[in-house]
Design a protein around this motif. Structure first.
Motif, PDB file in Angstrom:
ATOM      1  N   LEU A   1     -24.187  -0.802 -10.542  1.00  0.00           N
ATOM      2  CA  LEU A   1     -24.702  -1.982 -10.402  1.00  0.00           C
ATOM      3  C   LEU A   1     -24.011  -3.286 -10.413  1.00  0.00           C
ATOM      4  O   LEU A   1     -24.196  -4.347  -9.468  1.00  0.00           O
ATOM      5  CB  LEU A   1     -25.772  -2.136 -11.697  1.00  0.00           C
ATOM      6  N   ALA A   2     -22.908  -3.455 -11.441  1.00  0.00           N
ATOM      7  CA  ALA A   2     -21.890  -4.299 -11.327  1.00  0.00           C
ATOM      8  C   ALA A   2     -21.273  -4.447  -9.973  1.00  0.00           C
ATOM      9  O   ALA A   2     -20.990  -5.443  -9.583  1.00  0.00           O
ATOM     10  CB  ALA A   2     -20.816  -4.080 -12.470  1.00  0.00           C
TER      11      ALA A   2
ATOM     12  N   LEU B   1     -22.398  -7.838  -3.397  1.00  0.00           N
ATOM     13  CA  LEU B   1     -23.538  -8.858  -2.681  1.00  0.00           C
ATOM     14  C   LEU B   1     -23.027 -10.276  -2.829  1.00  0.00           C
ATOM     15  O   LEU B   1     -23.212 -11.081  -2.088  1.00  0.00           O
ATOM     16  CB  LEU B   1     -24.875  -8.588  -3.418  1.00  0.00           C
ATOM     17  N   GLN B   2     -22.165 -10.621  -4.076  1.00  0.00           N
ATOM     18  CA  GLN B   2     -21.808 -11.933  -4.224  1.00  0.00           C
ATOM     19  C   GLN B   2     -20.736 -12.230  -3.142  1.00  0.00           C
ATOM     20  O   GLN B   2     -20.872 -13.408  -2.654  1.00  0.00           O
ATOM     21  CB  GLN B   2     -21.188 -11.946  -5.592  1.00  0.00           C
TER      22      GLN B   2
ATOM     23  N   GLU C   1     -24.409   1.121 -14.761  1.00  0.00           N
ATOM     24  CA  GLU C   1     -24.320  -0.286 -14.836  1.00  0.00           C
ATOM     25  C   GLU C   1     -23.192  -0.556 -14.127  1.00  0.00           C
ATOM     26  O   GLU C   1     -22.937  -1.587 -13.613  1.00  0.00           O
ATOM     27  CB  GLU C   1     -24.054  -0.259 -16.489  1.00  0.00           C
TER      28      GLU C   1
ATOM     29  N   SER D   1     -22.354  -3.371  -7.194  1.00  0.00           N
ATOM     30  CA  SER D   1     -23.284  -3.711  -6.164  1.00  0.00           C
ATOM     31  C   SER D   1     -23.218  -5.337  -6.197  1.00  0.00           C
ATOM     32  O   SER D   1     -23.438  -5.984  -5.203  1.00  0.00           O
ATOM     33  CB  SER D   1     -24.564  -2.995  -6.241  1.00  0.00           C
ATOM     34  N   ASP D   2     -23.403  -5.765  -7.427  1.00  0.00           N
ATOM     35  CA  ASP D   2     -23.539  -7.253  -7.418  1.00  0.00           C
ATOM     36  C   ASP D   2     -22.338  -7.913  -6.911  1.00  0.00           C
ATOM     37  O   ASP D   2     -22.403  -8.974  -6.355  1.00  0.00           O
ATOM     38  CB  ASP D   2     -23.756  -7.688  -9.005  1.00  0.00           C
TER      39      ASP D   2
ATOM     40  N   LYS E   1     -22.385 -12.916  -0.002  1.00  0.00           N
ATOM     41  CA  LYS E   1     -23.225 -14.109   0.023  1.00  0.00           C
ATOM     42  C   LYS E   1     -22.494 -15.100   0.335  1.00  0.00           C
ATOM     43  O   LYS E   1     -22.716 -16.089   1.065  1.00  0.00           O
ATOM     44  CB  LYS E   1     -23.871 -14.409  -1.440  1.00  0.00           C
TER      45      LYS E   1
END
Length: 121
Positions: free
Chosen positions: A70-71, A77-78, A67, A73-74, A81
């Protein structure tokens, strides 16, 4: 004769009691064996329970790590972006400025030609 009959009866009773004691001892051994087997089963179940608890804890730790990953990575990615959107906006802005510059150059070229014609006349 009466004494002899009593001795025979007592002997018979004694044998019956000895037989009952032996049966009782056998039952007691059987119960002790069953109890030992039960205790062994309980110990095995306790061991399995502890093993399951460790496995659950390990899985919980792995889940938490995943988790967190993932956080992270998120979030990454943000950011990527946002950088990409900023680059796209800058590209559009540069394209607009280039189009404006091209228009200015075309206008200046027209003015130059007009001035040249005026000078020739």
């Amino acid at each position: 004769a009466h004494s002899d009959a009593c001795v025979v009866n007592l002997g018979s009773e004694r044998e019956s009691l000895l037989k009952s004691i032996e049966e009782s001892s056998n039952q007691q051994r059987e119960l002790n064996d069953r109890l030992a087997h039960f205790d062994a089963c309980v110990a095995n179940l306790e061991s399995e329970k502890e093993s399951f608890a460790r496995s659950i804890e390990e899985l919980s730790n792995q889940k938490r790590e995943l988790e967190e990953c993932l956080a992270s990575s998120d979030a990454h990615l943000q950011l990527e972006k946002e950088k990409l959107l900023k680059s796209i906006n800058q590209e559009h802005e540069l394209e607009e400025r280039l189009a404006h510059s091209d228009a200015c150059v075309a206008n200046l070229q027209l003015e130059k030609e007009t001035l040249l014609k005026s000078i020739e006349e």
